[in-house]
Design an enzyme around this catalytic site. Sequence first.
Site, PDB file in Angstrom:
ATOM      1  N   ALA A  10      -4.863  -6.217   1.917  1.00  0.00           N
ATOM      2  CA  ALA A  10      -4.093  -7.422   2.206  1.00  0.00           C
ATOM      3  C   ALA A  10      -2.965  -7.062   3.164  1.00  0.00           C
ATOM      4  CB  ALA A  10      -3.534  -8.020   0.924  1.00  0.00           C
ATOM      5  N   LYS A 207      14.616   2.251  -1.580  1.00  0.00           N
ATOM      6  CA  LYS A 207      13.893   3.515  -1.734  1.00  0.00           C
ATOM      7  C   LYS A 207      14.597   4.432  -2.732  1.00  0.00           C
ATOM      8  CE  LYS A 207      12.216   3.210   3.024  1.00  0.00           C
ATOM      9  NZ  LYS A 207      12.404   3.669   4.427  1.00  0.00           N
TER      10      LYS A 207
END
Length: 441
Positions: A10, A207
């Site tokens: 996707a 992150k």
Amino acid sequence: MADALKIGIAGLGTVGASLVRIIQQKSNELAVTCGRPITITAVSARDKARDRGIDLSTVTWFDRPEDLAEKGDIDVFVELMGGAEGAANVSVRTALQRGLHVVTANKALLAYHGVELATIAEEKGSLLNFEAAVAGGIPVIKALRESLTGNSVSRIYGIMNGTCNYILTKMEKEGLSFAECLKEAQRLGYAEADPAFDIEGNDTAHKLSILTTLAFGNQIAADDIYLEGITNISIEDIHAAAELGYRIKLLGVAQRTDTGIEQRVHPTMVPVDSVIAQVDGVTNAVAIESDVLGELLMVGPGAGGNATASSVLGDIADIAKSQPGAQRVPVLGHPAATLEPYRKAQMQSHEGGYFIRLTVLDRTGVFASVATRMAENNISLESIVQRSKQHLAPSHHQTIILVTHATTEESVRKAVASIKSEGYLFGEPQVIRIERPKEEG
């Protein structure tokens, strides 16, 4: 040979198209190294007619990623769309609930929904892999989740955003302003048309929150990070850092303390002769400090189609090699149900000290006033330098540069606020943490 592992992708942007290309070009090699073929059977993207330079003639096309996740004839759902909400969130949840394995490069999704998604994956016996979500091609997730088993991590830090590192590197090497370097980064495709997410530190924070959970076993806390970007870094700061023997880098830092976990993202002065100071351009670097191994520093490409696709493919290969019914490595390094509530550390002394740049009115008594305000807040100064060079300050103003000994963020901010209230400060003060080698701390 085992049956083919069927992949649904996707998102066919730069990373997705690179992934398709690599899998198609290296199909024979992958089949041998993984013990089974890896086949792309379905894809989903916004524009079916767009020429991406890849062959999609043999795959099933889905207009909606949610439909691919729910109905596609696939074993692994690969999410490369991005975004914490919307189609990415819904389709990944759908795939996991269906019992499919999932591979994603979506740090925002994991930063805000990682624990919930890990819970679903573990309940369903599925794998949720996300190596590409942090530091591009650097295998830091695998290192923390698997390779450092038995190590107790005390600190993790690094350069985790290539856009910021490119800008800071170019400012230093070419003497250009922040605005000029940002414009060049946008021209080269390193920065988005709206670069705020990168340059204000949010990308690094997402992150860092993921790495913090892997390192310390706490629930992800992406919104509880001290956050400061690079938009206020001037060429004067770059020059002053160089004169003091430092380079400026945007670092994400997480460490365990006696009072909890400390997470922070901010510009930092690092010694010019340190390894991390040599990491230039769009390159990323992540350092892990642990009791058994000591310090591990990993450096590599932090972004780009091939680098990110390489990490995604590594995650797919791990799934291809896994045995049905085998014990799964917990998604976040620890079973989701055992992750501890995040406990934010109390503000503590920063051993490296601070760099403070002030542009003030050129009048008698200002220099002494600044020193007094520092002393009132128990800040010991390593050096204080008064300058009047025209490139550092406009006419009738002067620049004062202070370097402190170890002190707290709170003390520095109080002292600066006190100085601002005196009425002689021109513009906003600059405050940057300094990281020194351990033996100097």
